[in-house]
Design a protein around this motif. Structure first.
Motif, PDB file in Angstrom:
ATOM      1  N   ASN A  45     -19.332  25.264  -7.502  1.00 44.75           N
ATOM      2  CA  ASN A  45     -18.082  25.622  -6.822  1.00 44.75           C
ATOM      3  C   ASN A  45     -16.904  25.376  -7.762  1.00 44.75           C
ATOM      4  O   ASN A  45     -16.515  24.234  -7.990  1.00 44.75           O
ATOM      5  N   THR A  46     -16.365  26.458  -8.341  1.00 35.33           N
ATOM      6  CA  THR A  46     -15.272  26.301  -9.311  1.00 35.33           C
ATOM      7  C   THR A  46     -13.905  26.151  -8.650  1.00 35.33           C
ATOM      8  O   THR A  46     -12.919  25.879  -9.331  1.00 35.33           O
ATOM      9  N   SER A  47     -13.808  26.313  -7.332  1.00 34.78           N
ATOM     10  CA  SER A  47     -12.504  26.216  -6.661  1.00 34.78           C
ATOM     11  C   SER A  47     -11.911  24.821  -6.798  1.00 34.78           C
ATOM     12  O   SER A  47     -10.684  24.666  -6.820  1.00 34.78           O
ATOM     13  N   GLN A  90      -4.598  34.520  -7.333  1.00 36.35           N
ATOM     14  CA  GLN A  90      -5.883  33.890  -7.626  1.00 36.35           C
ATOM     15  C   GLN A  90      -6.990  34.928  -7.796  1.00 36.35           C
ATOM     16  O   GLN A  90      -7.810  34.838  -8.718  1.00 36.35           O
ATOM     17  N   ARG A  91      -7.016  35.925  -6.923  1.00 38.10           N
ATOM     18  CA  ARG A  91      -8.060  36.952  -7.005  1.00 38.10           C
ATOM     19  C   ARG A  91      -7.952  37.749  -8.307  1.00 38.10           C
ATOM     20  O   ARG A  91      -8.959  38.057  -8.960  1.00 38.10           O
ATOM     21  N   THR A  92      -6.712  38.075  -8.696  1.00 38.90           N
ATOM     22  CA  THR A  92      -6.514  38.821  -9.936  1.00 38.90           C
ATOM     23  C   THR A  92      -6.893  37.969 -11.145  1.00 38.90           C
ATOM     24  O   THR A  92      -7.520  38.456 -12.094  1.00 38.90           O
ATOM     25  N   ALA A  93      -6.520  36.699 -11.120  1.00 44.76           N
ATOM     26  CA  ALA A  93      -6.869  35.789 -12.218  1.00 44.76           C
ATOM     27  C   ALA A  93      -8.378  35.636 -12.330  1.00 44.76           C
ATOM     28  O   ALA A  93      -8.946  35.634 -13.426  1.00 44.76           O
ATOM     29  N   ASP A  94      -9.048  35.517 -11.183  1.00 44.44           N
ATOM     30  CA  ASP A  94     -10.497  35.360 -11.184  1.00 44.44           C
ATOM     31  C   ASP A  94     -11.190  36.598 -11.771  1.00 44.44           C
ATOM     32  O   ASP A  94     -12.145  36.481 -12.554  1.00 44.44           O
ATOM     33  N   LYS A  95     -10.689  37.785 -11.433  1.00 41.77           N
ATOM     34  CA  LYS A  95     -11.271  39.027 -11.959  1.00 41.77           C
ATOM     35  C   LYS A  95     -11.125  39.105 -13.473  1.00 41.77           C
ATOM     36  O   LYS A  95     -12.026  39.571 -14.176  1.00 41.77           O
ATOM     37  N   HIS A  96      -9.970  38.638 -13.986  1.00 37.99           N
ATOM     38  CA  HIS A  96      -9.774  38.694 -15.437  1.00 37.99           C
ATOM     39  C   HIS A  96     -10.691  37.694 -16.143  1.00 37.99           C
ATOM     40  O   HIS A  96     -11.237  38.006 -17.221  1.00 37.99           O
ATOM     41  N   SER A  97     -10.893  36.512 -15.555  1.00 35.55           N
ATOM     42  CA  SER A  97     -11.813  35.536 -16.149  1.00 35.55           C
ATOM     43  C   SER A  97     -13.226  36.100 -16.210  1.00 35.55           C
ATOM     44  O   SER A  97     -13.925  35.968 -17.221  1.00 35.55           O
ATOM     45  N   VAL A 148     -11.274  30.528 -12.255  1.00 36.23           N
ATOM     46  CA  VAL A 148     -12.190  29.845 -13.172  1.00 36.23           C
ATOM     47  C   VAL A 148     -13.579  30.462 -13.025  1.00 36.23           C
ATOM     48  O   VAL A 148     -14.109  30.552 -11.913  1.00 36.23           O
ATOM     49  N   HIS A 149     -14.162  30.876 -14.148  1.00 35.17           N
ATOM     50  CA  HIS A 149     -15.489  31.513 -14.123  1.00 35.17           C
ATOM     51  C   HIS A 149     -16.367  30.885 -15.192  1.00 35.17           C
ATOM     52  O   HIS A 149     -15.969  30.753 -16.353  1.00 35.17           O
ATOM     53  N   ARG A 150     -17.566  30.486 -14.787  1.00 37.48           N
ATOM     54  CA  ARG A 150     -18.519  29.898 -15.724  1.00 37.48           C
ATOM     55  C   ARG A 150     -19.330  31.004 -16.394  1.00 37.48           C
ATOM     56  O   ARG A 150     -19.794  31.937 -15.733  1.00 37.48           O
ATOM     57  N   SER A 151     -19.502  30.907 -17.703  1.00 41.41           N
ATOM     58  CA  SER A 151     -20.220  31.946 -18.440  1.00 41.41           C
ATOM     59  C   SER A 151     -21.689  31.997 -18.031  1.00 41.41           C
ATOM     60  O   SER A 151     -22.241  31.039 -17.497  1.00 41.41           O
ATOM     61  N   THR A 152     -22.307  33.137 -18.290  1.00 47.35           N
ATOM     62  CA  THR A 152     -23.687  33.380 -17.852  1.00 47.35           C
ATOM     63  C   THR A 152     -24.647  32.323 -18.366  1.00 47.35           C
ATOM     64  O   THR A 152     -25.517  31.844 -17.638  1.00 47.35           O
ATOM     65  N   PHE A 153     -24.502  31.925 -19.619  1.00 47.92           N
ATOM     66  CA  PHE A 153     -25.403  30.940 -20.210  1.00 47.92           C
ATOM     67  C   PHE A 153     -24.880  29.511 -20.071  1.00 47.92           C
ATOM     68  O   PHE A 153     -25.439  28.583 -20.640  1.00 47.92           O
ATOM     69  N   GLY A 154     -23.786  29.356 -19.320  1.00 48.15           N
ATOM     70  CA  GLY A 154     -23.317  28.022 -18.946  1.00 48.15           C
ATOM     71  C   GLY A 154     -22.684  27.215 -20.038  1.00 48.15           C
ATOM     72  O   GLY A 154     -22.648  25.980 -19.966  1.00 48.15           O
ATOM     73  N   GLU A 155     -22.144  27.851 -21.096  1.00 50.24           N
ATOM     74  CA  GLU A 155     -21.556  27.088 -22.187  1.00 50.24           C
ATOM     75  C   GLU A 155     -20.048  26.900 -22.034  1.00 50.24           C
ATOM     76  O   GLU A 155     -19.500  25.917 -22.539  1.00 50.24           O
ATOM     77  N   TYR A 156     -19.378  27.850 -21.375  1.00 48.97           N
ATOM     78  CA  TYR A 156     -17.913  27.805 -21.289  1.00 48.97           C
ATOM     79  C   TYR A 156     -17.426  28.138 -19.886  1.00 48.97           C
ATOM     80  O   TYR A 156     -18.113  28.801 -19.105  1.00 48.97           O
ATOM     81  N   PHE A 157     -16.199  27.676 -19.624  1.00 51.67           N
ATOM     82  CA  PHE A 157     -15.446  28.142 -18.476  1.00 51.67           C
ATOM     83  C   PHE A 157     -14.326  29.051 -18.996  1.00 51.67           C
ATOM     84  O   PHE A 157     -13.562  28.655 -19.876  1.00 51.67           O
ATOM     85  N   TYR A 158     -14.232  30.257 -18.453  1.00 55.46           N
ATOM     86  CA  TYR A 158     -13.118  31.158 -18.735  1.00 55.46           C
ATOM     87  C   TYR A 158     -12.076  30.945 -17.638  1.00 55.46           C
ATOM     88  O   TYR A 158     -12.395  31.041 -16.449  1.00 55.46           O
ATOM     89  N   ILE A 159     -10.853  30.640 -18.059  1.00 60.74           N
ATOM     90  CA  ILE A 159      -9.816  30.250 -17.097  1.00 60.74           C
ATOM     91  C   ILE A 159      -8.583  31.128 -17.277  1.00 60.74           C
ATOM     92  O   ILE A 159      -8.084  31.291 -18.401  1.00 60.74           O
ATOM     93  N   THR A 160      -8.115  31.718 -16.184  1.00 58.95           N
ATOM     94  CA  THR A 160      -6.903  32.545 -16.184  1.00 58.95           C
ATOM     95  C   THR A 160      -5.925  32.002 -15.165  1.00 58.95           C
ATOM     96  O   THR A 160      -6.306  31.636 -14.048  1.00 58.95           O
ATOM     97  N   GLN A 161      -4.663  31.925 -15.573  1.00 49.95           N
ATOM     98  CA  GLN A 161      -3.585  31.461 -14.690  1.00 49.95           C
ATOM     99  C   GLN A 161      -2.488  32.530 -14.667  1.00 49.95           C
ATOM    100  O   GLN A 161      -1.936  32.876 -15.704  1.00 49.95           O
ATOM    101  N   ASN A 162      -2.197  33.068 -13.485  1.00 44.48           N
ATOM    102  CA  ASN A 162      -1.143  34.069 -13.326  1.00 44.48           C
ATOM    103  C   ASN A 162       0.045  33.463 -12.588  1.00 44.48           C
ATOM    104  O   ASN A 162      -0.129  32.712 -11.611  1.00 44.48           O
ATOM    105  N   PHE A 163       1.266  33.815 -13.053  1.00 45.64           N
ATOM    106  CA  PHE A 163       2.511  33.300 -12.469  1.00 45.64           C
ATOM    107  C   PHE A 163       3.330  34.439 -11.873  1.00 45.64           C
ATOM    108  O   PHE A 163       3.288  35.569 -12.349  1.00 45.64           O
ATOM    109  N   CYS A 164       4.091  34.106 -10.864  1.00 47.96           N
ATOM    110  CA  CYS A 164       5.103  35.025 -10.342  1.00 47.96           C
ATOM    111  C   CYS A 164       6.308  34.212  -9.924  1.00 47.96           C
ATOM    112  O   CYS A 164       6.161  33.183  -9.263  1.00 47.96           O
TER     113      CYS A 164
END
Length: 322
Positions: A166-168, A197-204, A306-322
């Motif tokens: 659970n990355t939330s 959050q949804r847009t950031a998650d899609k980009h990650s 926040v999205h965990r990579s397929t092989f579990g080595e990294y977290f890809y993290i995107t933060q969007n501001f408005c």
């Protein structure tokens, strides 16, 4: 024995309009598993630790106790017998009951209170025991070996699946730390926006699946274009000026701090969620452009994916501001 003799008092409660931030503080401060929601002395519902942290509402600053509570809150009169209270807990499958007197909550009784009562009324009996010498040292050593192997396999392979499923919670920790940094400069806290959050998650997810790390995706779209496609526009007045446009920070954090081989066995030292969130925010604050986004005064909301990579080595993290 009656319920009032073993109940915990005063009860830890919240009102329907109390924020999720207050509820979280109460859970950590008092180390309790549930909090009753009370309005004018009347029990309206119950917030359990499990339901609270698994709900998306605890990420949103404008959420209240009413959003995260359940109506399955059970009560018992203070003069009822403890056996009656125990039977109610078993019947309804709950761990706590609100204790009522004159129509108002005066305490809380939990399974822990019953266990405490049993220990007080049934002290342990100590028996002198002289162990026999082990009959088979080889069997004992074999079981120790198997236990160590199981612990090793559990920590190496099972722990990350459970811990990072659970990355939330990582998103929430980053959100807290961002607002802490803004607070140092007396800037208003950012609200958590589900659309961002949804847009950031899609980009990650897109960065991981298509093997790139950039604000511009493979289709050549920048953050503003990606948000516009999702039906999101950002325009606001700050003082006498009107600002439009969005900001974005990205990060790629390793899921482990160290890995290698011990003899023929591979080993991994995993990062925990707190360390991942701290490393992300610290890295952004050390980068002038990322720091500028975080400390921009006219930004009022953010979303984190926040999205965990397929092989579990990294977290890809995107933060969007408005």
């Amino acid at each position: 024995m009656e319920v009032y003799e073993i109940m915990s008092t005063p009860p830890i409660t919240v009102r329907l309009t109390d924020s999720v931030h207050k509820i979280q503080k109460l859970f950590y401060r008092h180390k309790i598993a549930s909090i009753f929601v009370v309005e004018n002395g009347r029990v309206e519902g119950l917030v359990t630790r499990k339901n609270f942290f698994s709900s998306k509402h605890f990420l949103r600053h404008n959420s209240t106790a009413k959003n995260v509570m359940t109506r399955n809150a059970y009560t018992i009169h203070s003069t009822a017998g403890v056996d009656t209270a125990s039977d109610l807990m078993i019947q309804y499958g709950v761990n706590s009951l609100a204790v009522i007197r004159s129509g108002k909550i005066v305490g809380v009784v939990t399974r822990f209170d019953f266990n405490k009562r049993k220990r007080e009324h049934n002290p342990p009996t100590y028996i002198q025991y002289t162990p026999n010498p082990p009959s088979n040292n080889k069997s004992f050593g074999f079981y120790i070996f198997i236990s160590i192997i199981l612990l090793y396999l559990g920590y190496t392979f099972i722990y990350p699946i459970i811990e990072f499923s659970n990355t939330s919670s990582i998103e929430f920790l980053i959100h807290q730390k961002i607002n802490y940094e803004r607070g140092k400069y007396r800037l208003p806290h950012l609200m958590y926006d589900s659309s961002l959050q949804r847009t950031a998650d899609k980009h990650s997810i897109d960065m991981e699946e298509n093997n790139f790390f950039d604000h511009i995706n493979k289709q050549g779209k920048d953050p503003a274009q990606r948000l516009y496609e999702q039906g999101f526009s950002c325009s606001k007045q700050y003082g006498n000026l009107i600002y439009s446009g969005v900001g974005e920070n990205i990060a790629k954090e390793p899921i482990f701090s160290q890995r290698g081989f011990l003899a023929i066995f591979p080993y991994v030292i995993w990062n925990d969620k707190e360390k991942i969130a701290s490393a992300t925010v610290e890295g952004w604050m050390k980068s002038p452009s990322h720091r500028e986004n975080i400390l921009t005064a006219h930004y009022s909301s953010e979303g984190i994916g926040v999205h965990r990579s397929t092989f579990g080595e990294y977290f890809y993290i995107t933060q969007n501001f408005c």
